[in-house]
Design a protein around this motif. Structure first.
Motif, PDB file in Angstrom:
ATOM      1  N   ALA A  82       0.815  -1.213   0.000  1.00 48.38           N
ATOM      2  CA  ALA A  82       0.000   0.000   0.000  1.00 48.38           C
ATOM      3  C   ALA A  82       0.847   1.261   0.000  1.00 48.38           C
ATOM      4  N   ALA A  91      -4.081   0.097  -6.238  1.00 48.57           N
ATOM      5  CA  ALA A  91      -4.289  -0.179  -4.817  1.00 48.57           C
ATOM      6  C   ALA A  91      -5.420   0.686  -4.266  1.00 48.57           C
ATOM      7  N   HIS A  92      -5.463   1.954  -4.682  1.00 49.87           N
ATOM      8  CA  HIS A  92      -6.526   2.836  -4.189  1.00 49.87           C
ATOM      9  C   HIS A  92      -7.892   2.367  -4.680  1.00 49.87           C
ATOM     10  N   ARG A  95      -8.941  -0.373  -2.491  1.00 46.89           N
ATOM     11  CA  ARG A  95      -9.339   0.199  -1.205  1.00 46.89           C
ATOM     12  C   ARG A  95     -10.740   0.789  -1.282  1.00 46.89           C
ATOM     13  N   ARG A  96     -11.027   1.484  -2.372  1.00 48.66           N
ATOM     14  CA  ARG A  96     -12.353   2.090  -2.518  1.00 48.66           C
ATOM     15  C   ARG A  96     -13.450   1.030  -2.487  1.00 48.66           C
ATOM     16  N   GLU A  99     -13.603  -0.426   1.212  1.00 53.26           N
ATOM     17  CA  GLU A  99     -14.084   0.506   2.229  1.00 53.26           C
ATOM     18  C   GLU A  99     -15.538   0.914   1.992  1.00 53.26           C
ATOM     19  N   HIS A 147     -11.039   6.121   9.471  1.00 52.43           N
ATOM     20  CA  HIS A 147     -11.322   5.002   8.574  1.00 52.43           C
ATOM     21  C   HIS A 147     -11.172   3.649   9.286  1.00 52.43           C
ATOM     22  N   VAL A 163      -8.545  -3.165   5.158  1.00 52.98           N
ATOM     23  CA  VAL A 163      -8.602  -1.694   5.134  1.00 52.98           C
ATOM     24  C   VAL A 163      -7.337  -1.118   5.750  1.00 52.98           C
ATOM     25  N   LEU A 166      -4.457  -1.504   3.268  1.00 49.92           N
ATOM     26  CA  LEU A 166      -4.517  -0.694   2.051  1.00 49.92           C
ATOM     27  C   LEU A 166      -4.436   0.803   2.335  1.00 49.92           C
ATOM     28  N   ALA A 167      -4.740   1.193   3.564  1.00 47.20           N
ATOM     29  CA  ALA A 167      -4.657   2.615   3.936  1.00 47.20           C
ATOM     30  C   ALA A 167      -3.401   2.818   4.772  1.00 47.20           C
ATOM     31  N   GLN A 172      -1.268   7.721   3.404  1.00 42.98           N
ATOM     32  CA  GLN A 172      -2.127   8.769   3.946  1.00 42.98           C
ATOM     33  C   GLN A 172      -1.357  10.072   4.124  1.00 42.98           C
TER      34      GLN A 172
END
Length: 242
Positions: A82, A91-92, A95-96, A99, A147, A163, A166-167, A172
């Motif tokens: 990530a 990857a984002h 994640r979307r 999440e 999150h 989550v 991936l975050a 971030q």
């Protein structure tokens, strides 16, 4: 294939078959090496590899045990993935998707304690946004707390671990540096407030929608083409109409 790989595969299969469970002590080294058909040296190499993966825990003088197989520990290597530069946004995008579903589940299961935790994370974001200078690290930490609370409230431990993986914190931090530089931090805060409102209303459809829109905007903003990247064609002659 190295014999240590046979050890890794063999012990994993023992766990999957139920011969070993979380917290169980592995058989003596000599016995286990014989049952797997490998040397004791290969066995030790395989055990070290499984310990690195969080599957086994070697305790000096006490033997080797299967860990509690916590999803967060087993999925920890995802943190590195990530945090890698991700110009494609792959990857984002994952994640979307994850999440968005986590938010929907959280709306169905969230309790007062997790609502209070999410509220506290947003209050910390508000304080960080009004500080001078604005500290992206403080904002990233508050964002992760927000999150992570939603993921935990989903009630699904694997989803929570995904989550968290991936975050990643580095991701971030890069994100909030961009947000503060581009003047988009306030908008992100408002979107978080809208997500929390949907959770407090126990509205899974609205929670999914708000989370999906929030993460899609970030995905477009930081992985899509910038205005200067869009190719410009030759001017179009509209003519005079005469």
């Amino acid at each position: 294939m190295a014999r240590s790989d046979d050890v890794v595969d063999g012990i994993k299969q023992m766990i999957l078959d139920g011969a070993l469970g979380a917290g169980d002590r592995l058989p003596a080294e000599k016995e286990l090496a014989a049952s797997l058909g490998v040397s004791r040296g290969s066995l030790r190499e395989g055990v070290r590899a499984l310990s690195t993966l969080g599957i086994l825990d070697s305790r000096h003088g006490d033997g080797t045990y299967v860990t509690n197989l916590d999803p967060g520990t087993l999925l920890a290597p995802m943190l590195f993935v990530a945090d890698l530069p991700d110009e494609s946004g792959a990857a984002h995008a994952v994640r979307r998707l994850i999440e968005t579903e986590a938010a929907g589940l959280a709306a169905l299961h969230i309790g007062d304690e997790d609502l209070a935790c999410a509220r506290a994370a947003l209050d910390e974001t508000a304080r960080a946004l009004t500080s001078d200078p604005v500290d992206p690290e403080r904002l990233a930490a508050a964002d992760l707390a927000f999150h992570s609370t939603i993921a935990r409230a989903s009630g699904n431990a694997v989803l929570t671990a995904l989550v968290a993986g991936l975050a990643g914190r580095s991701t971030q931090l890069r994100l909030w540096r961009e947000l503060t530089r581009d003047g988009a931090a306030d908008r992100t805060f408002v979107e978080h407030e809208e997500i929390l409102a949907a959770l407090a209303a126990r509205d899974p459809d609205r929670a999914r929608l708000r989370m999906g829109m929030h993460l899609l905007r970030l995905e477009d903003a930081f992985t899509g083409p910038r205005p200067t990247d869009v190719p410009v064609g030759p001017p179009v002659d509209l003519g005079t109409g005469i």
